[in-house]
Write a protein that holds these residues in place. Structure first.
Motif, mmCIF file in Angstrom:
data_model
loop_
_atom_site.group_PDB
_atom_site.id
_atom_site.type_symbol
_atom_site.label_atom_id
_atom_site.label_comp_id
_atom_site.label_asym_id
_atom_site.label_seq_id
_atom_site.Cartn_x
_atom_site.Cartn_y
_atom_site.Cartn_z
ATOM 1 N N HIS A 167 -3.415 -0.282 -3.173
ATOM 2 C CA HIS A 167 -3.364 -1.337 -2.449
ATOM 3 C C HIS A 167 -3.534 -2.450 -3.483
ATOM 4 O O HIS A 167 -4.546 -2.740 -3.939
ATOM 5 C CB HIS A 167 -4.379 -1.142 -1.450
ATOM 6 N N PRO A 190 -2.392 -1.116 4.619
ATOM 7 C CA PRO A 190 -3.997 -1.364 4.413
ATOM 8 C C PRO A 190 -4.701 -1.862 5.618
ATOM 9 O O PRO A 190 -4.024 -2.644 6.455
ATOM 10 C CB PRO A 190 -3.913 -2.467 3.180
ATOM 11 N N VAL A 213 -6.396 2.804 3.436
ATOM 12 C CA VAL A 213 -5.099 2.647 4.012
ATOM 13 C C VAL A 213 -4.921 3.626 5.084
ATOM 14 O O VAL A 213 -5.769 4.391 5.438
ATOM 15 C CB VAL A 213 -4.183 2.765 2.843
ATOM 16 N N THR A 217 -9.175 -3.709 -2.724
ATOM 17 C CA THR A 217 -7.797 -3.365 -3.297
ATOM 18 C C THR A 217 -7.969 -2.580 -4.748
ATOM 19 O O THR A 217 -9.145 -2.248 -4.959
ATOM 20 C CB THR A 217 -7.450 -4.636 -3.875
ATOM 21 N N PRO A 247 -11.301 0.322 -0.932
ATOM 22 C CA PRO A 247 -9.741 0.503 -0.656
ATOM 23 C C PRO A 247 -9.362 1.545 0.639
ATOM 24 O O PRO A 247 -9.946 2.680 0.120
ATOM 25 C CB PRO A 247 -8.934 1.046 -1.983
ATOM 26 N N ALA A 292 0.809 -1.145 -0.056
ATOM 27 C CA ALA A 292 0.080 -0.012 -0.022
ATOM 28 C C ALA A 292 0.767 1.251 0.106
ATOM 29 O O ALA A 292 1.862 1.273 0.598
ATOM 30 C CB ALA A 292 -0.882 0.067 1.278
#
Length: 349
Positions: free
Chosen positions: A215, A102, A192, A108, A190, A89
Motif C-alpha cells: 500500500h 486500501p 487492504v 502504508t 497496512p 494497493a
C-alpha cells in the motif's frame, strides 16, 4: 434537472433565507440557453451561474455559456488547487496479483511491500487469531465486527498487516471491491480490502501461501486544474468578502455589486455570451455604486412615494429592481418589502 424538482425547491428555500447559490456553468462548450444544465440553469433569482475565463480574459475553450443564463466568467484555466494523493494497493502471491483497495486511514508500506505467510483469522475476533499470525499477514473475512476492530485485534495478535475479503459474492449489491474505512486517523497497520472470490481463493490455498501486501501513496498535493468548478469559488469568495465588508447589506445587494462590477470581456463574441458580458472584478465590485436601498424613485428621499412604487413592483405593474426594492433580502419584491419600507418611511425603523 427541471424547474420544480427537489433540488430546485431546496435552492428556492435558500432564496427565502437570503442565500446566494453559486453554480458552475459546466465544461461542454455548450450554450445553456439551448441545452440547460442544472443547477446552473434553474429559473431562480438567487442562482449565479459562472463560466470560466482563461489568462487572456477569453472564455475558456470548453466553458459553457449563455447570454440569457450564464451571468459572468471568473478565472478557470490553469488554477492551482489541492488534489488528493494517489493510493495504490495490491496483494501478490507468487506471480499473481490480486486487486485491492486500501482502507481509509490504513498504514502504508514501502514500495517493496510487506512479505509474510497469509494466515486465515476468521472474522477477526480476538479468539480467531492463531499464534502463527504473529509476524505475518492476517487474512480476515468481512462481517460482524467493524473494520477498525478487526485491524486492532490483528495488531494486538502481532500481525504485520491485514487483508480483509468481502463476504458478499462478486456482482451482488455490496459485493466486489468497496471503499472501507477505519473511521479515524491513527497508528494503523497496512490494511487492504479484496473481493470475496479472491479472498476465498487465498483462504483455500494449502499450505498457507507466502504473500506480499503493498500500500503506497504518491503524487503531489497541488496541481493545476481548469474548468468552471475552478471559476465558481472565486465568485463565492467575492460575495463572502463583500458581505463581510458591507455587513448591513443583504446578500442580494452584494451579488448585485459583483454583477455591476464585472470587467467587460475584451472580445465582443465573449461579451455576447454572458448576461453581464464580463469577468469577475473584485475591485470593480467594491467600487460599484448601488442606488440607496429603499429610494426606489431615486429622488434622494425614502417616503410614501417609494412605498407606492414598491407596491406596484410587488404587483408586477413595473419592472422589478432587486437592487433597491428587495428590502428584506429574500430575492423578490413583495408586500413584505412594502411593509418594511413603510416602516422606514414613517420613522419606525
Amino acid at each position: 434537472g427541471s424547474d420544480g424538482d427537489m433540488l430546485y425547491l431546496a435552492i428556492e428555500e435558500a432564496a427565502r433565507a437570503g442565500i446566494a447559490f453559486v453554480a458552475s456553468a459546466g465544461n461542454d462548450g455548450k450554450n445553456l440557453d439551448e441545452s440547460p444544465l442544472y443547477p446552473a440553469s434553474y429559473s431562480l433569482p438567487n442562482i449565479i451561474s459562472v463560466a470560466a475565463s482563461d489568462e487572456n480574459d477569453r472564455l475558456w475553450n470548453y466553458s459553457n455559456y449563455g447570454a440569457g443564463s450564464v451571468h459572468l466568467s471568473a478565472p478557470g484555466s490553469g488554477i492551482l488547487s489541492t488534489v488528493p494523493f494517489f493510493s495504490d494497493a495490491v496483494v501478490s502471491v507468487g506471480d499473481k496479483n490480486y486487486t485491492a483497495v486500501p482502507l481509509e486511514f490504513a498504514g502504508t508500506t514501502s514500495g517493496e511491500g510487506i512479505n509474510g505467510l497469509l494466515v486465515y483469522c476468521g472474522l477477526g475476533s480476538p479468539e480467531d487469531f492463531p499464534p502463527g499470525v504473529s509476524g505475518n499477514i492476517a487474512l480476515i473475512e468481512r462481517g460482524e465486527l467493524y473494520f477498525r476492530e478487526k485491524v486492532s485485534n490483528a495488531r494486538d495478535a502481532g500481525a504485520t498487516s491485514v487483508v480483509i475479503y468481502n463476504n458478499i459474492p462478486d456482482g451482488e449489491s455490496g459485493g466486489g471491491l468497496i471503499d472501507a474505512t477505519l473511521g479515524l486517523p491513527g497508528d494503523w497497520l497496512p490494511a487492504v480490502f479484496i473481493s470475496m472470490s479472491d479472498g476465498l481463493e487465498l483462504k483455500e490455498m494449502d499450505p498457507s501461501p507466502t504473500a506480499n501486501i503493498r500500500h503506497t501513496v504518491s503524487g503531489a498535493s497541488y496541481t493545476k486544474k481548469s474548468g468552471t468548478s475552478m471559476a465558481a469559488p472565486f465568485v463565492t469568495g467575492a460575495i463572502a468578502l463583500l458581505s463581510s465588508y458591507f455587513p448591513d447589506d443583504t446578500v442580494v445587494r452584494n451579488v448585485w455589486r459583483v454583477m455591476e462590477g464585472a470587467s467587460p470581456m475584451p472580445v465582443e463574441t465573449d461579451r455576447n455570451r454572458l448576461i453581464t458580458g464580463g469577468r469577475l472584478d473584485l475591485k470593480g465590485a467594491f467600487d460599484s455604486v448601488l442606488p440607496v436601498h429603499g429610494d426606489i424613485n431615486d429622488d434622494g428621499n425614502i417616503d410614501i412615494s417609494d412605498v407606492i412604487k414598491c407596491l406596484r413592483m410587488a404587483l408586477e405593474l413595473d419592472e422589478q429592481d432587486l437592487k433597491i426594492s428587495d428590502i428584506n433580502g429574500d430575492w423578490q419584491t413583495d408586500i413584505s418589502d412594502a411593509i418594511l419600507l413603510l416602516r422606514k418611511a414613517i420613522g419606525l425603523d
